[in-house]
Scaffold this active site. Structure first.
Site, PDB file in Angstrom:
ATOM      1  N   LYS A 162      25.845 -12.919 -12.270  1.00  0.00           N
ATOM      2  CA  LYS A 162      25.556 -14.120 -11.512  1.00  0.00           C
ATOM      3  C   LYS A 162      26.771 -15.040 -11.587  1.00  0.00           C
ATOM      4  CE  LYS A 162      23.232 -17.542 -13.519  1.00  0.00           C
ATOM      5  NZ  LYS A 162      23.844 -18.447 -14.514  1.00  0.00           N
ATOM      6  N   HIS A 192      20.575 -11.708 -17.129  1.00  0.00           N
ATOM      7  CA  HIS A 192      20.462 -11.345 -18.539  1.00  0.00           C
ATOM      8  C   HIS A 192      19.102 -11.707 -19.142  1.00  0.00           C
ATOM      9  CE1 HIS A 192      21.598 -15.536 -19.461  1.00  0.00           C
ATOM     10  NE2 HIS A 192      21.099 -15.325 -20.658  1.00  0.00           N
ATOM     11  N   LYS A 196      16.068  -9.577 -22.119  1.00  0.00           N
ATOM     12  CA  LYS A 196      15.424 -10.121 -23.324  1.00  0.00           C
ATOM     13  C   LYS A 196      14.108  -9.384 -23.561  1.00  0.00           C
ATOM     14  CE  LYS A 196      17.239 -14.800 -22.548  1.00  0.00           C
ATOM     15  NZ  LYS A 196      18.234 -15.021 -23.568  1.00  0.00           N
ATOM     16  N   GLU A 230      17.822 -26.445 -23.447  1.00  0.00           N
ATOM     17  CA  GLU A 230      18.998 -26.120 -24.258  1.00  0.00           C
ATOM     18  C   GLU A 230      19.492 -27.376 -24.965  1.00  0.00           C
ATOM     19  OE1 GLU A 230      21.692 -22.970 -22.461  1.00  0.00           O
ATOM     20  OE2 GLU A 230      21.204 -24.194 -20.732  1.00  0.00           O
ATOM     21  N   ASP A 249      22.423 -22.843 -11.490  1.00  0.00           N
ATOM     22  CA  ASP A 249      22.728 -22.095 -12.703  1.00  0.00           C
ATOM     23  C   ASP A 249      21.493 -21.386 -13.270  1.00  0.00           C
ATOM     24  OD1 ASP A 249      24.526 -21.315 -14.734  1.00  0.00           O
ATOM     25  OD2 ASP A 249      23.868 -22.940 -16.047  1.00  0.00           O
ATOM     26  N   HIS A 254      17.166 -17.126 -13.453  1.00  0.00           N
ATOM     27  CA  HIS A 254      16.392 -16.963 -14.690  1.00  0.00           C
ATOM     28  C   HIS A 254      14.940 -17.466 -14.579  1.00  0.00           C
ATOM     29  CE1 HIS A 254      20.270 -16.008 -16.086  1.00  0.00           C
ATOM     30  NE2 HIS A 254      20.667 -17.193 -16.483  1.00  0.00           N
ATOM     31  N   LYS A 354      20.231 -29.205 -20.012  1.00  0.00           N
ATOM     32  CA  LYS A 354      21.173 -29.156 -21.133  1.00  0.00           C
ATOM     33  C   LYS A 354      21.021 -30.441 -21.944  1.00  0.00           C
ATOM     34  CE  LYS A 354      24.229 -25.805 -19.284  1.00  0.00           C
ATOM     35  NZ  LYS A 354      23.816 -24.606 -19.988  1.00  0.00           N
TER      36      LYS A 354
HETATM   37  C1  BG6 Z   1      23.482 -18.687 -18.181  1.00  0.00           C
HETATM   38  C2  BG6 Z   1      23.872 -20.053 -17.702  1.00  0.00           C
HETATM   39  O1  BG6 Z   1      23.205 -17.846 -17.106  1.00  0.00           O
HETATM   40  O2  BG6 Z   1      22.326 -18.796 -19.008  1.00  0.00           O
HETATM   41  C3  BG6 Z   1      24.139 -20.980 -18.884  1.00  0.00           C
HETATM   42  O3  BG6 Z   1      25.031 -19.965 -16.894  1.00  0.00           O
HETATM   43  C4  BG6 Z   1      22.937 -21.007 -19.794  1.00  0.00           C
HETATM   44  O4  BG6 Z   1      24.445 -22.294 -18.438  1.00  0.00           O
HETATM   45  C5  BG6 Z   1      22.509 -19.598 -20.160  1.00  0.00           C
HETATM   46  O5  BG6 Z   1      23.302 -21.724 -20.949  1.00  0.00           O
HETATM   47  C6  BG6 Z   1      21.204 -19.610 -20.925  1.00  0.00           C
HETATM   48  O6  BG6 Z   1      20.984 -18.339 -21.436  1.00  0.00           O
HETATM   49  P1  BG6 Z   1      20.177 -18.131 -22.772  1.00  0.00           P
HETATM   50  O7  BG6 Z   1      20.111 -16.650 -22.940  1.00  0.00           O
HETATM   51  O8  BG6 Z   1      20.935 -18.828 -23.855  1.00  0.00           O
HETATM   52  O9  BG6 Z   1      18.848 -18.761 -22.527  1.00  0.00           O
END
Ligand code: BG6
Length: 504
Positions: A162, A192, A196, A230, A249, A254, A354
């Site tokens: 992505k 990603h 998980k 986050e 993002d 996600h 964030k």
């Molecule tokens: C990424 C984003 O795809 O996913 C980031 O670009 C974000 O900004 C991250 O922090 C979050 O992934 P995870 O696995 O830490 O939840």
């Protein structure tokens, strides 16, 4: 109890092939891809004829590259724990003994002709760990130089990271462009989150147990909250983030993946097309978000409390490479509607941001209130709502919240919680999250990868609030770093007398 490595060992080895990593000199390769390949080797899942070719424009020798990989695998093993407390030198030597470096520009044909020579007739997975602007050009050249050509004994697949487009039109254009050089079965659009374990577990939980599914609908569920909070800020990614923002993002990718896992119908099998058809179907039933149902926020300076100590945090506009007057959102909350038989009338609230109070990703299923006539002497606001929380990270498990009788002569109710913790039952996996995804691509299983239509549906849903030119884009609200996000996000729920689960 089966350890993850033991359960992985029940799988067959992937067929022989080469993983070609474009942008292999970058951070993703060092931090995640190479450690994931190492873990797969430790689990004995790679063919003896597996090798890696790194393609990058950086001026460096194979030795420099390997030294960098060594540094990050040592870091990975010591910090995150791997398949052993200490690096398994034998596995590491096997991996690094089979890494070749090709230096070249991603946009010059000569890079691809050299690559073609190196590959010969071997099967290959091309991993595009490059900036998004190179996705199109790299795939065009893979196509025009014949590298995408498959034969009976040789497969050619492309993994794309992505961000997949930056809005609906650009995602459509990119899909069309890829399909000029590749077949859909050769394209692996990675998210990603799907690597998980706990995300994959949503389907297992829903469809392998008899007692959740009968309740999983508008008759019993009041609403669903999906949170991906986050604590980190934008760190060194200011430049990227300025043109991206929290919506692009996190949401079409996600969060939509989490939402579709929780809301989709049962597929007829775990076959890639069956699963992806259902995901795409539920996404297509979601109405595009409207201005009054979205909140965009940006963090201003604040602090994290750590006991008596407070760590000062700067605001987003003070982060490196961020403009002083930036209008980019670092937080978003949305109320979404799914117009289908199962979910009509059940709002799905999603939020991500964030610099929030804590790091956690979870899905909370809020069930409807039970009829309380029997407990008329118990004040209603004291009845504990029934909530089932699927904890995705950092804790992994499920919590159920319900009411129970407080011991004593009168009938009084108290809220209680029942918790299933993954780590109590299964030995924790030393995983980057990329092992399954890389392995699946090597064996040609697309189940955990996004299909073109789902990606486009994700963008369609958020499209109205993406652009500052759009009358639908909500104004930017501000929130103090280290807290819960903007007040306006609370109002999104309090309008219908609901509340976010606290971030703690
Ligand atoms: C990424 C984003 O795809 O996913 C980031 O670009 C974000 O900004 C991250 O922090 C979050 O992934 P995870 O696995 O830490 O939840």
């Amino acid at each position: 109890m089966l350890s993850p490595t033991q359960s992985l060992r029940r799988l067959r080895k992937a067929p022989p092939g080469v993983m070609v990593i474009f942008g292999g000199g970058g951070d993703l390769t060092k931090r995640l891809l190479i450690p994931a390949i190492y873990n797969l080797d430790c689990a004995d899942l790679l063919s003896d004829e597996f090798s890696v070719i790194v393609v990058d424009w950086a001026e460096m020798t194979s030795e420099t590259l390997l030294a960098q990989f060594r540094e990050s695998i040592d870091d990975f093993v010591s910090k995150r724990g791997s398949c052993a407390a200490k690096l398994k030198e034998e596995n590491w030597d096997r991996i690094t003994g089979n890494i070749q470096y090709i230096r070249g520009s991603f946009e010059e044909e000569s890079t691809y002709t050299r690559l073609k020579e190196a590959l010969g007739e071997q099967s290959a997975v091309f991993y595009l760990a490059v900036a998004a602007r190179f996705f199109g050009p790299v795939v065009d050249l893979i196509g025009s130089t014949g590298l995408a050509q498959e034969t009976e004994n040789c497969s050619r697949r492309v993994i794309i990271e992505k961000p997949f487009g930056s809005d609906l039109n650009s995602a459509k254009e990119l899909n069309a462009r890829l399909l000029r050089s590749l077949g859909e079965t050769q394209i692996y659009r990675i998210d990603h989150y799907l690597g998980k374990e706990t995300v994959q577990n949503i389907l297992a939980l829903r469809f392998s147990n008899g007692f959740f599914e009968p309740l999983w609908n508008r008759d019993n569920i009041d609403h669903i909250q999906i949170t991906a909070a986050e604590t980190v800020g934008v760190e060194r990614r200011g430049r990227f983030y300025e043109s991206t923002g929290a919506i692009r993002d996190m949401v079409p990718n996600h969060l939509m993946q989490l939402l579709s896992m929780v809301a989709m119908e049962a597929p007829t099998s775990f076959d890639a097309e069956a699963v992806r058809n259902e995901k795409s179907k539920v996404l297509s039933a979601i109405q595009p978000v409207t201005r009054e149902n979205a909140v965009r926020g940006q963090y201003v300076s604040g602090s994290f409390k750590n006991g008596d100590h407070a760590e000062a945090l700067r605001g987003y506009r003070g982060e490196p490479d961020v403009s002083m007057g930036s209008e980019t959102e670092t937080y978003v909350a949305m109320k979404l509607r799914i117009d289908n038989w199962r979910w009509a009338g059940v709002p799905f609230y999603i939020r991500t941001g964030k610099r929030l109070r804590c790091r956690k990703t979870e899905i909370a299923i809020h069930f409807k209130q039970a009829p309380y006539a029997l407990f008329r002497d118990t004040p209603v606001d004291k009845l504990t709502p029934n909530i089932m929380v699927l904890h995705i990270q950092p804790t992994e498990g499920v919590t159920m919240q319900f009411s129970a009788k407080v011991p004593g002569p009168s009938v009084r109710l108290g809220g209680v919680r029942m918790k299933f913790d993954y780590s109590d039952w299964f030995q924790e996996g030393p995983s980057t999250g990329y092992e399954t995804l890389i392995y699946d691509c090597l064996i040609g299983d697309q189940t955990l990868f996004q299909r073109a239509d789902s990606i486009e549906e994700g963008w369609r849903i958020v499209q109205p609030v993406l652009s500052q030119q759009s009358a639908e884009q909500p104004p930017l609200c501000f929130y103090a770093a280290g807290l819960d996000g903007p007040r306006e996000a609370d109002e999104l729920l309090s309008r219908s007398r609901r509340k976010w689960l606290p971030l703690k």
